[in-house]
Design a protein around this motif. Sequence first.
Motif, PDB file in Angstrom:
ATOM      1  N   ARG A  43      10.813  41.314  -3.081  1.00  0.00           N
ATOM      2  CA  ARG A  43      10.065  40.639  -2.009  1.00  0.00           C
ATOM      3  C   ARG A  43      10.959  40.378  -0.797  1.00  0.00           C
ATOM      4  NH1 ARG A  43       6.217  36.266  -5.255  1.00  0.00           N
ATOM      5  NH2 ARG A  43       4.536  37.737  -5.752  1.00  0.00           N
TER       6      ARG A  43
ATOM      7  N   ASP B 200       3.828  42.745   1.130  1.00  0.00           N
ATOM      8  CA  ASP B 200       3.903  41.617   0.205  1.00  0.00           C
ATOM      9  C   ASP B 200       4.722  40.450   0.730  1.00  0.00           C
ATOM     10  OD1 ASP B 200       2.328  42.895  -1.641  1.00  0.00           O
ATOM     11  OD2 ASP B 200       4.014  43.700  -2.792  1.00  0.00           O
ATOM     12  N   ALA B 201       5.743  40.747   1.553  1.00  0.00           N
ATOM     13  CA  ALA B 201       6.631  39.657   1.966  1.00  0.00           C
ATOM     14  C   ALA B 201       7.351  39.988   3.263  1.00  0.00           C
ATOM     15  CB  ALA B 201       7.662  39.369   0.874  1.00  0.00           C
TER      16      ALA B 201
ATOM     17  N   ALA C 153      11.203  36.599   0.851  1.00  0.00           N
ATOM     18  CA  ALA C 153      11.038  35.489  -0.085  1.00  0.00           C
ATOM     19  C   ALA C 153      12.244  34.566  -0.074  1.00  0.00           C
ATOM     20  CB  ALA C 153      10.799  36.021  -1.495  1.00  0.00           C
TER      21      ALA C 153
END
Length: 266
Positions: free
Chosen positions: A28, A63-64, A67
Amino acid sequence: MMNSNDGLIRVRYDGQVARLVIDRPAKRNAMSLSMWLSVPAILREIRAQRSVQLLIVEGQGDDAFSAGADIEELQSASECKQAAENYVDAIRAAEAALGDFDLPTLACIRGFCMGGGLELAMACDLRVATSDSRFAAPPARLGITYSTSSTRRLASLVGESRAKELLFSARVIDAFEACQVGLINQAYMTANFEEHCAAYVGRMLRNSQRSIRNAKLIFDSIRHGAQFDSSEVRELRVRGFSEVDFREGVDAFRANRPANFTWGRG
């Protein structure tokens, strides 16, 4: 591009726009130590390209954005004081280099934007996100602490009381709340995110880059306590009336046409 077995930071150039891409999708886009260390040099490389007028920071994939810092590497920083100092200093140097970058910067956020990833996003001038993005300032979940500069940025964006609540609770907020409290500037539907980002960037690029860069300089001086124009800022403002962008702006206004600003374009 600076490569590493632990992820990489890529750079793409698209005309007047440079894109700094956090590329570690398997984690991520978590930032490894080598990635943190690479950021200042990469930003110097981008700034050396005279055609670049604006920097976009983004994560690889949907998705990211990032993170945050790599948890396993954070664990290894507990093994000795020097390792902890190296990690703290690398993060500080990366977010400082981005925060001090003299061209306008825009974080284009998809998905998770947490911890160190949020620090990078907050170091940008502006932030836009997909409507399914999620945000958190989670040091309190790990027993560690944000830097003074990142804490100040968070408080500047959302206010001190809200910043304390986000840091003390370490809760995850959605894009709607992030926009509502001022953590991000805009939230867009994922399906049209690229088009919205392109339009957002286009509006800035059409304006006078002299004005934008000087505004950045003045915001920096305000952050350092300025309340009135310094002699340098006064001179910048006065000199603007003799610059090519002012003449073009006035001519365009009178002719009711779009301005074609040229100051600082490589």
